[in-house]
Design a protein around this motif. Sequence first.
Motif, PDB file in Angstrom:
ATOM      1  N   GLN A   2      -4.259 -76.076  55.623  1.00 30.26           N
ATOM      2  CA  GLN A   2      -4.963 -76.534  56.823  1.00 30.26           C
ATOM      3  C   GLN A   2      -4.076 -77.369  57.745  1.00 30.26           C
ATOM      4  O   GLN A   2      -4.575 -77.927  58.721  1.00 30.26           O
ATOM      5  CB  GLN A   2      -6.196 -77.345  56.411  1.00 30.26           C
ATOM      6  CG  GLN A   2      -7.167 -76.555  55.544  1.00 30.26           C
ATOM      7  CD  GLN A   2      -8.427 -77.334  55.199  1.00 30.26           C
ATOM      8  OE1 GLN A   2      -8.604 -78.479  55.606  1.00 30.26           O
ATOM      9  NE2 GLN A   2      -9.322 -76.711  54.441  1.00 30.26           N
ATOM     10  N   HIS A  43     -17.521 -78.691  54.727  1.00 36.24           N
ATOM     11  CA  HIS A  43     -16.265 -78.516  53.992  1.00 36.24           C
ATOM     12  C   HIS A  43     -15.991 -79.760  53.138  1.00 36.24           C
ATOM     13  O   HIS A  43     -15.391 -80.699  53.604  1.00 36.24           O
ATOM     14  CB  HIS A  43     -15.093 -78.332  54.953  1.00 36.24           C
ATOM     15  CG  HIS A  43     -15.112 -77.101  55.763  1.00 36.24           C
ATOM     16  ND1 HIS A  43     -15.588 -77.070  57.064  1.00 36.24           N
ATOM     17  CD2 HIS A  43     -14.734 -75.831  55.466  1.00 36.24           C
ATOM     18  CE1 HIS A  43     -15.471 -75.845  57.539  1.00 36.24           C
ATOM     19  NE2 HIS A  43     -14.960 -75.069  56.599  1.00 36.24           N
ATOM     20  N   HIS A  76      -7.541 -78.803  62.105  1.00 35.80           N
ATOM     21  CA  HIS A  76      -8.091 -77.561  61.574  1.00 35.80           C
ATOM     22  C   HIS A  76      -9.612 -77.667  61.526  1.00 35.80           C
ATOM     23  O   HIS A  76     -10.320 -76.707  61.819  1.00 35.80           O
ATOM     24  CB  HIS A  76      -7.539 -77.289  60.174  1.00 35.80           C
ATOM     25  CG  HIS A  76      -8.172 -76.119  59.497  1.00 35.80           C
ATOM     26  ND1 HIS A  76      -8.076 -74.843  59.990  1.00 35.80           N
ATOM     27  CD2 HIS A  76      -8.941 -76.038  58.383  1.00 35.80           C
ATOM     28  CE1 HIS A  76      -8.760 -74.016  59.199  1.00 35.80           C
ATOM     29  NE2 HIS A  76      -9.297 -74.721  58.233  1.00 35.80           N
ATOM     30  N   GLN A  77     -10.086 -78.838  61.141  1.00 34.21           N
ATOM     31  CA  GLN A  77     -11.512 -79.143  61.210  1.00 34.21           C
ATOM     32  C   GLN A  77     -11.688 -80.519  61.841  1.00 34.21           C
ATOM     33  O   GLN A  77     -10.864 -81.418  61.641  1.00 34.21           O
ATOM     34  CB  GLN A  77     -12.157 -79.154  59.813  1.00 34.21           C
ATOM     35  CG  GLN A  77     -12.015 -77.876  59.023  1.00 34.21           C
ATOM     36  CD  GLN A  77     -12.766 -76.711  59.632  1.00 34.21           C
ATOM     37  OE1 GLN A  77     -13.632 -76.884  60.484  1.00 34.21           O
ATOM     38  NE2 GLN A  77     -12.423 -75.505  59.203  1.00 34.21           N
ATOM     39  N   LYS A 111      -7.462 -70.131  59.977  1.00 34.57           N
ATOM     40  CA  LYS A 111      -6.480 -71.215  59.989  1.00 34.57           C
ATOM     41  C   LYS A 111      -5.880 -71.383  61.387  1.00 34.57           C
ATOM     42  O   LYS A 111      -5.938 -70.493  62.226  1.00 34.57           O
ATOM     43  CB  LYS A 111      -5.362 -70.945  58.983  1.00 34.57           C
ATOM     44  CG  LYS A 111      -5.831 -70.684  57.562  1.00 34.57           C
ATOM     45  CD  LYS A 111      -6.633 -71.825  56.982  1.00 34.57           C
ATOM     46  CE  LYS A 111      -6.992 -71.554  55.527  1.00 34.57           C
ATOM     47  NZ  LYS A 111      -7.881 -72.590  54.974  1.00 34.57           N
ATOM     48  N   TYR A 115      -8.052 -80.906  56.134  1.00 37.89           N
ATOM     49  CA  TYR A 115      -8.625 -80.831  57.489  1.00 37.89           C
ATOM     50  C   TYR A 115      -7.568 -80.800  58.592  1.00 37.89           C
ATOM     51  O   TYR A 115      -7.912 -80.713  59.765  1.00 37.89           O
ATOM     52  CB  TYR A 115      -9.597 -81.987  57.753  1.00 37.89           C
ATOM     53  CG  TYR A 115     -10.749 -82.078  56.781  1.00 37.89           C
ATOM     54  CD1 TYR A 115     -11.318 -80.941  56.221  1.00 37.89           C
ATOM     55  CD2 TYR A 115     -11.273 -83.321  56.425  1.00 37.89           C
ATOM     56  CE1 TYR A 115     -12.381 -81.030  55.326  1.00 37.89           C
ATOM     57  CE2 TYR A 115     -12.343 -83.422  55.533  1.00 37.89           C
ATOM     58  CZ  TYR A 115     -12.893 -82.270  54.990  1.00 37.89           C
ATOM     59  OH  TYR A 115     -13.937 -82.359  54.112  1.00 37.89           O
ATOM     60  N   GLY A 116      -6.276 -80.910  58.218  1.00 37.92           N
ATOM     61  CA  GLY A 116      -5.222 -80.845  59.222  1.00 37.92           C
ATOM     62  C   GLY A 116      -4.446 -82.123  59.409  1.00 37.92           C
ATOM     63  O   GLY A 116      -3.527 -82.181  60.225  1.00 37.92           O
TER      64      GLY A 116
END
Length: 364
Positions: A159, A308, A282-283, A185, A133-134
């Motif tokens: 990510q 996700h 990213h999310q 991305k 998720y980043g």
Amino acid sequence: MKIMPNRLDRGFEKYKEEFEKKALEVLNSGYYILGKEVSSFEEEFASYTGAKHCVGLASGLDALWLAFRVLGVGAGDEVIVPANTYIASVMGITINDATPVFVEPDAFYNIDVDKIREKITPKTKAILVVHLYGQACNMRKVQELCKEHDLFLVEDCAQSHGAYYDGQMTGTFGDVGCFSFYPSKNLGAFGDAGAIVTNDDKIADDMRMYRNYGSRKRYYNEVVGANSRLDEMQAGLLRVRLQHMSELTAEREQIAARYLKEITNPSMILPTIAEGATHVWHQFVIRHDRREELIAYLADKGIGTIVHYPIPPHLSEAYAYLGHEAGDFPITEQYADSVLSLPMYNGMTEEEQTVVIEALNSFM
């Protein structure tokens, strides 16, 4: 107002003139495979991450499976991998006939580093960390385990472009860092694209050979390689976006900060950031025990969301042969049943953010 979970057109419009200029420059060059755009991007992305080498590839999945191929991971070997990841992470292992060994996640959705040691066996050859998720994973503990047990360390950074742990960028802690530049991305191309970064001269050289049919010299093939070359157009367009990564990341951080501050509905479990880690969002993933109701509620208000991911790799049809059953990884399965990604994209307006926040706060 209709709010999509992601808006790729906003990212294009923001730098439209630069993208169009670069696209025409590449088209007019007459050189479309492994030219100056690829070599320049490789230099610039290596510098951005702090790695010695970058090798451009056709996709993030290619980065993963070629990384294990170059490291010599194959049949009879085990690779430790987080149970709650996108299935591509696991495919990078199994394409090489190695066996994935799953580990449950922590509260930050990354692999629980305190549960890795118990999964190490004489067959363990590598650990694959995914910065999901980043948010950067706790890499120092993983590095210590790899050093103690003489294991390869591979990072899935699909990510986490620009995320840091303990002041060091993801992708540079282990033997190989694998990146995807899929359009959604944070550093997205306009088609499939990927790369690896490494500080090892031989790994970089071997990767360049493998991506080009196993050939260092044209028509002289040393191994059965792949056709996995980052093309000139994608490399050129990635160079444009790379120049703006600081501002793009800052924008996502601002949106996330507003979500964290203004989403006050106590039924929503909001994301948190681990000590020593940074998050590039990213999310923006929340959890809710009535997720399907929430999805429908938001959809009625014109707000799109994505899960996700709804099916953990160990329960997917593709990996039924591994013999796992529901209940084997309860934390992973609980996350799969409750996670929900809210709209998060560069170019998201304050009005759109407000609509999302108010809708979430009014959900009963």
